[in-house]
Design a protein around this motif. Sequence first.
Motif, PDB file in Angstrom:
ATOM      1  N   TRP A 228       1.405   7.155  14.994  1.00 52.24           N
ATOM      2  CA  TRP A 228       2.023   6.774  13.714  1.00 52.24           C
ATOM      3  C   TRP A 228       0.905   6.409  12.747  1.00 52.24           C
ATOM      4  O   TRP A 228      -0.057   5.735  13.119  1.00 52.24           O
ATOM      5  CB  TRP A 228       2.980   5.600  13.917  1.00 52.24           C
ATOM      6  N   GLY A 229       1.040   6.864  11.512  1.00 54.09           N
ATOM      7  CA  GLY A 229      -0.035   6.642  10.556  1.00 54.09           C
ATOM      8  C   GLY A 229      -1.075   7.744  10.623  1.00 54.09           C
ATOM      9  O   GLY A 229      -2.167   7.612  10.085  1.00 54.09           O
ATOM     10  N   THR A 230      -0.744   8.862  11.308  1.00 53.28           N
ATOM     11  CA  THR A 230      -1.590  10.066  11.250  1.00 53.28           C
ATOM     12  C   THR A 230      -0.704  11.207  10.751  1.00 53.28           C
ATOM     13  O   THR A 230       0.510  11.064  10.638  1.00 53.28           O
ATOM     14  CB  THR A 230      -2.164  10.459  12.638  1.00 53.28           C
ATOM     15  N   MET A 231      -1.315  12.355  10.508  1.00 51.90           N
ATOM     16  CA  MET A 231      -0.524  13.496  10.025  1.00 51.90           C
ATOM     17  C   MET A 231       0.503  13.963  11.063  1.00 51.90           C
ATOM     18  O   MET A 231       1.483  14.631  10.731  1.00 51.90           O
ATOM     19  CB  MET A 231      -1.439  14.638   9.589  1.00 51.90           C
TER      20      MET A 231
ATOM     21  N   VAL B 158      -1.076   8.854   0.082  1.00 51.28           N
ATOM     22  CA  VAL B 158      -0.650   9.184   1.449  1.00 51.28           C
ATOM     23  C   VAL B 158      -1.642   8.668   2.488  1.00 51.28           C
ATOM     24  O   VAL B 158      -1.266   8.008   3.455  1.00 51.28           O
ATOM     25  CB  VAL B 158      -0.448  10.712   1.610  1.00 51.28           C
ATOM     26  N   GLU B 159      -2.944   8.943   2.282  1.00 46.85           N
ATOM     27  CA  GLU B 159      -3.941   8.529   3.281  1.00 46.85           C
ATOM     28  C   GLU B 159      -4.040   7.011   3.368  1.00 46.85           C
ATOM     29  O   GLU B 159      -4.200   6.453   4.452  1.00 46.85           O
ATOM     30  CB  GLU B 159      -5.309   9.138   2.956  1.00 46.85           C
TER      31      GLU B 159
ATOM     32  N   CYS C 214       6.607   7.766   1.689  1.00 38.68           N
ATOM     33  CA  CYS C 214       5.217   7.968   1.262  1.00 38.68           C
ATOM     34  C   CYS C 214       4.362   8.692   2.307  1.00 38.68           C
ATOM     35  O   CYS C 214       3.706   9.672   1.988  1.00 38.68           O
ATOM     36  CB  CYS C 214       4.577   6.620   0.897  1.00 38.68           C
ATOM     37  N   ALA C 215       4.369   8.218   3.557  1.00 37.54           N
ATOM     38  CA  ALA C 215       3.432   8.771   4.546  1.00 37.54           C
ATOM     39  C   ALA C 215       4.060   9.815   5.447  1.00 37.54           C
ATOM     40  O   ALA C 215       3.386  10.371   6.314  1.00 37.54           O
ATOM     41  CB  ALA C 215       2.877   7.637   5.409  1.00 37.54           C
ATOM     42  N   VAL C 216       5.351  10.074   5.267  1.00 37.23           N
ATOM     43  CA  VAL C 216       6.070  10.901   6.234  1.00 37.23           C
ATOM     44  C   VAL C 216       6.621  12.185   5.621  1.00 37.23           C
ATOM     45  O   VAL C 216       6.627  13.230   6.260  1.00 37.23           O
ATOM     46  CB  VAL C 216       7.232  10.072   6.861  1.00 37.23           C
ATOM     47  N   THR C 217       7.079  12.102   4.378  1.00 37.05           N
ATOM     48  CA  THR C 217       7.798  13.220   3.767  1.00 37.05           C
ATOM     49  C   THR C 217       6.893  13.990   2.809  1.00 37.05           C
ATOM     50  O   THR C 217       6.338  13.412   1.885  1.00 37.05           O
ATOM     51  CB  THR C 217       9.021  12.697   2.986  1.00 37.05           C
ATOM     52  N   ALA C 218       6.737  15.281   3.063  1.00 33.77           N
ATOM     53  CA  ALA C 218       6.004  16.154   2.135  1.00 33.77           C
ATOM     54  C   ALA C 218       6.976  17.214   1.631  1.00 33.77           C
ATOM     55  O   ALA C 218       7.868  17.636   2.361  1.00 33.77           O
ATOM     56  CB  ALA C 218       4.829  16.810   2.842  1.00 33.77           C
ATOM     57  N   VAL C 219       6.821  17.609   0.368  1.00 30.97           N
ATOM     58  CA  VAL C 219       7.692  18.646  -0.203  1.00 30.97           C
ATOM     59  C   VAL C 219       6.812  19.811  -0.666  1.00 30.97           C
ATOM     60  O   VAL C 219       5.934  19.624  -1.512  1.00 30.97           O
ATOM     61  CB  VAL C 219       8.506  18.083  -1.402  1.00 30.97           C
ATOM     62  N   PRO C 220       7.025  21.026  -0.139  1.00 33.29           N
ATOM     63  CA  PRO C 220       7.907  21.337   0.991  1.00 33.29           C
ATOM     64  C   PRO C 220       7.292  20.855   2.299  1.00 33.29           C
ATOM     65  O   PRO C 220       6.072  20.692   2.379  1.00 33.29           O
ATOM     66  CB  PRO C 220       7.978  22.870   0.949  1.00 33.29           C
ATOM     67  N   PRO C 221       8.118  20.640   3.353  1.00 29.34           N
ATOM     68  CA  PRO C 221       7.550  20.163   4.621  1.00 29.34           C
ATOM     69  C   PRO C 221       6.637  21.218   5.236  1.00 29.34           C
ATOM     70  O   PRO C 221       6.950  22.415   5.173  1.00 29.34           O
ATOM     71  CB  PRO C 221       8.789  19.922   5.500  1.00 29.34           C
TER      72      PRO C 221
ATOM     73  N   VAL D 155       0.833  -1.205   0.000  1.00 30.72           N
ATOM     74  CA  VAL D 155       0.000   0.000   0.000  1.00 30.72           C
ATOM     75  C   VAL D 155       0.871   1.260   0.000  1.00 30.72           C
ATOM     76  O   VAL D 155       0.494   2.292  -0.559  1.00 30.72           O
ATOM     77  CB  VAL D 155      -0.954  -0.001   1.221  1.00 30.72           C
ATOM     78  N   CYS D 156       2.056   1.177   0.627  1.00 29.80           N
ATOM     79  CA  CYS D 156       2.920   2.359   0.751  1.00 29.80           C
ATOM     80  C   CYS D 156       3.985   2.432  -0.334  1.00 29.80           C
ATOM     81  O   CYS D 156       4.967   3.168  -0.197  1.00 29.80           O
ATOM     82  CB  CYS D 156       3.589   2.365   2.133  1.00 29.80           C
ATOM     83  N   SER D 157       3.806   1.663  -1.408  1.00 31.66           N
ATOM     84  CA  SER D 157       4.785   1.665  -2.498  1.00 31.66           C
ATOM     85  C   SER D 157       5.010   3.083  -3.023  1.00 31.66           C
ATOM     86  O   SER D 157       4.053   3.825  -3.279  1.00 31.66           O
ATOM     87  CB  SER D 157       4.274   0.771  -3.638  1.00 31.66           C
ATOM     88  N   VAL D 158       6.279   3.453  -3.178  1.00 33.98           N
ATOM     89  CA  VAL D 158       6.620   4.808  -3.651  1.00 33.98           C
ATOM     90  C   VAL D 158       6.056   5.047  -5.051  1.00 33.98           C
ATOM     91  O   VAL D 158       5.661   6.156  -5.401  1.00 33.98           O
ATOM     92  CB  VAL D 158       8.160   4.995  -3.660  1.00 33.98           C
TER      93      VAL D 158
END
Length: 317
Positions: free
Chosen positions: A282-285, A163-164, A209-216, A155-158
Amino acid sequence: SLYFVFTVLFIYFTCISTVQTTDCLHLREQCINAGKGCESVWNVVEDACNISVLGNRCKAEDTVGCNRIIQVLADEYPEFKSCVCTTDNICSITTLLGKQCGINKDNISMETKLQWGLSALSKQAYTTNRSCLDVNRECVEDEVCNKQLSLYLKVCSVNKCNVEGCQAAIRFFYRNMPFEVAQMMIFCDCVQHDESCHRAKELLHGKPCAVTAVPPPSCLNVIHMCEENDLCRRKYTTFRSKCWRHVTKTCYSDEACLETLIKDDMPCSANADCKAAYISIWGTMLHMECTCQNLPPVEQPLCELFHHMLHSKSCFS
């Protein structure tokens, strides 16, 4: 006659079951169409229960894993509570999906396997800072842990990151693990130049996938978004009360109070309840990387407080 009474009862309970299934299928349609993250949890249900998109049929090979994700669905979206039951380990599947869901009877012993299979991992004495590579290898070598990990990584495959959906899979994965195993995975670490270990850590921790946003995002935005989401707000409230009971909302607007808390490295309870509350975010925003750069000076202390609460491991070291 007695035969007549039994026949009536059988028809009655069959009708009740059918009505329940119809209601649950209707809830499922609402969930898929509603947005707000529900459809992402449902996508994980489809994977865990092996539901075919064509004809909406399923062949649940891992009945325990399927039931557990249905339980997660019901915990996060309480309207599904009536679709979960505890009488046996295929009950929730049939209540939610009815006769369209064929159960693989050979796998009904999975509950025993789950308890036995993870026992080798959970019997190990918990130690902090275990190598993520070792922990990952032990999970892969354990049949039950590996099965749960494979679903989560799929499910978390790059390549097709949702994300959700990935966040829902992380919540499901860590809830499925015994507490000792979840701690071992979440608090694992790597020496600086061990690339294999760092790759294993990223896999176990949902990066990118679930942790890194650009820009943070700023840590203030992360907290505000969380407080607008029922599930996240509940988890954050528990986390704050179990780990950081000195951080109250009255302190948010008092800069002197904030600076005192940060300067004193903020007392943290760090007990088992606190660790469980930390694992549950973990697994939340709240688990996303956030920053305090480029904020006006007046917002800096509160942002740094949130960053410390969410991302400093000083509480558990």
